[in-house]
Motif scaffolding. Structure first.
Motif, mmCIF file in Angstrom:
data_model
loop_
_atom_site.group_PDB
_atom_site.id
_atom_site.type_symbol
_atom_site.label_atom_id
_atom_site.label_comp_id
_atom_site.label_asym_id
_atom_site.label_seq_id
_atom_site.Cartn_x
_atom_site.Cartn_y
_atom_site.Cartn_z
ATOM 1 N N LYS A 228 33.913 38.019 52.359
ATOM 2 C CA LYS A 228 35.355 37.730 52.396
ATOM 3 C C LYS A 228 35.883 37.439 53.803
ATOM 4 C CE LYS A 228 39.883 39.528 51.340
ATOM 5 N NZ LYS A 228 40.671 40.746 51.490
ATOM 6 N N THR A 229 36.344 36.183 54.003
ATOM 7 C CA THR A 229 37.070 35.866 55.241
ATOM 8 C C THR A 229 38.437 35.276 54.909
ATOM 9 O OG1 THR A 229 36.244 33.592 55.415
ATOM 10 C CG2 THR A 229 34.912 35.314 56.471
ATOM 11 N N PHE A 230 38.563 34.705 53.695
ATOM 12 C CA PHE A 230 39.827 34.081 53.294
ATOM 13 C C PHE A 230 40.090 34.496 51.847
ATOM 14 C CE2 PHE A 230 41.897 29.879 51.826
ATOM 15 C CZ PHE A 230 43.166 30.355 52.122
ATOM 16 N N ILE A 266 41.258 33.955 37.913
ATOM 17 C CA ILE A 266 41.146 35.338 38.418
ATOM 18 C C ILE A 266 42.556 35.786 38.816
ATOM 19 C CG2 ILE A 266 40.197 36.819 40.247
ATOM 20 C CD1 ILE A 266 37.681 35.074 40.210
ATOM 21 N N GLU A 267 42.981 36.898 38.251
ATOM 22 C CA GLU A 267 44.368 37.350 38.459
ATOM 23 C C GLU A 267 44.643 37.706 39.918
ATOM 24 O OE1 GLU A 267 45.836 40.421 35.975
ATOM 25 O OE2 GLU A 267 45.304 39.314 34.163
ATOM 26 N N SER A 273 41.436 40.981 46.807
ATOM 27 C CA SER A 273 40.288 41.653 47.425
ATOM 28 C C SER A 273 39.032 40.777 47.424
ATOM 29 C CB SER A 273 40.007 42.973 46.702
ATOM 30 O OG SER A 273 39.750 42.690 45.341
ATOM 31 N N LEU A 274 39.165 39.536 46.923
ATOM 32 C CA LEU A 274 37.995 38.650 46.828
ATOM 33 C C LEU A 274 38.086 37.497 47.825
ATOM 34 C CD1 LEU A 274 37.815 38.246 42.941
ATOM 35 C CD2 LEU A 274 36.317 39.681 44.363
#
Ligand code: NDP
Length: 292
Positions: A228-230, A266-267, A273-274
């Motif tokens: 995860k960076t963005f 994806i909600e 968090s993704l």
């Protein structure tokens, strides 16, 4: 004796942390403020910047913000307006209408507002090679440019207030489209038993390549790291901004609309968090095919 000019950076997140680290090379006094104060203190220790209160930050000659949304910036400016004669350089990926509003509000205070979103991911922020797309008054742009230069590889003045935000929203919708199209292509290849790493190598030496095929697919999807960076919810926000522009202009642009639907699978609560690359997991689920 003239006082040394100051630049304040507001929002030391995934991007801001690195962007602010380049500011000492401007020769200006560098102030940093972050909502979670500890991060600003760590920044000051690491990069010899100065952690200050928000009241001090908005007294700077140049103020750079990099917050999640335009609403966050509007709220901050409403509670802590900058001083007269200052330049507010907003590197948030924001809403064009908000830029126009903030530009008017700050003009009344004798201050200039530029929308100056960035592209290049956290690695570009770390290297100081970001692309900066700037909207707003040309004269203010020329005056702010040497400060922006500290973290930029390319700086383009793209038009009046809000134009920078519009270009950024379209850019990120294109990025989403490239990622999704690539994932679809690799899904059919995997289904046919083709080795994905070899397929990707061919694509990267052919006309179907993109920065998604050259970087993200191998570095985050095929190796299943989804590092995860963005955040995915920030990309959902950017696509939403582009869709609002399309609606305002009453255009028929079906692929962009389709991307909004696919990336919303994806909600938002989970998307926070993704990494944005995790969006392809929706496609994997639908087809029961893992891109590995
Ligand atoms: P992060 O979530 O990593 O950081 C957000 C920063 O904003 C944090 O410093 C956070 O403080 C602060 N913040 C959040 N809400 C508020 C608020 N209401 N008031 C004051 N401060 C607040 O985001 P990124 O750095 O990833 O993204 C920032 C902007 O840059 C977004 O608009 C994004 O779309 C854009 N962008 C991101 C890229 C990326 O690769 N990450 C690439 C290009 C653009 P705290 O530490 O307290 O949480």
């Amino acid at each position: 004796m003239t006082l040394k000019q100051t630049v304040a950076f507001i929002g030391l997140g995934a991007m801001g942390w690195h962007m602010a680290s380049h500011l000492p090379k401007t020769g200006l006094e560098v102030l940093v403020w972050n909502r979670t104060e500890e991060k600003a203190k760590q920044h000051a220790t690491t990069f010899l910047t100065q952690a200050v209160s928000i009241e001090q930050a908005v007294q700077a000659d140049f103020i750079i913000s990099c917050l999640p949304t335009s609403a966050d910036v509007e709220q901050l400016i409403a509670s802590h307006p900058p001083k007269s004669g200052s330049f507010w350089i907003d590197c948030t990926s924001g809403v064009p209408e908000s830029a126009q509003k903030l530009s008017d509000v700050l003009a009344q205070l004798g201050s200039a507002y530029l929308d100056a979103p960035v592209s290049g991911q956290t690695i570009g922020a770390e290297k100081g090679t970001l692309t900066v797309m700037v909207g707003g008054d040309v004269l203010a742009f020329e005056q702010a440019k040497p400060v922006i230069q500290a973290f930029a590889g390319l700086i383009e003045h793209v038009g009046g207030s809000g134009a920078g935000f519009a270009v950024k929203a379209v850019n990120n919708t294109l990025m989403a489209t490239h990622l999704w199209a690539l994932a679809e292509g690799l899904t059919v290849l995997k289904s046919k038993g083709v080795d994905l790493a070899s397929a990707l190598s061919c694509i990267n030496h052919s006309s179907g390549k993109s920065s998604m095929s050259e970087n993200i697919m191998a570095q985050r999807v095929l190796n299943r790291s989804f590092n995860k960076t963005f955040a995915l919810d920030l990309l959902q926000k950017d696509i939403g901004i582009a869709i609002d522009l399309i609606q305002q202009e009453q255009l028929q642009l079906p692929a962009m609309r389709m991307m909004q639907e696919q990336f919303a699978l994806i909600e938002k609560s989970q998307a926070q968090s993704l990494d944005f690359s995790a969006a392809v997991q929706s496609l994997e689920k639908i087809n029961q095919i893992e891109l590995s």
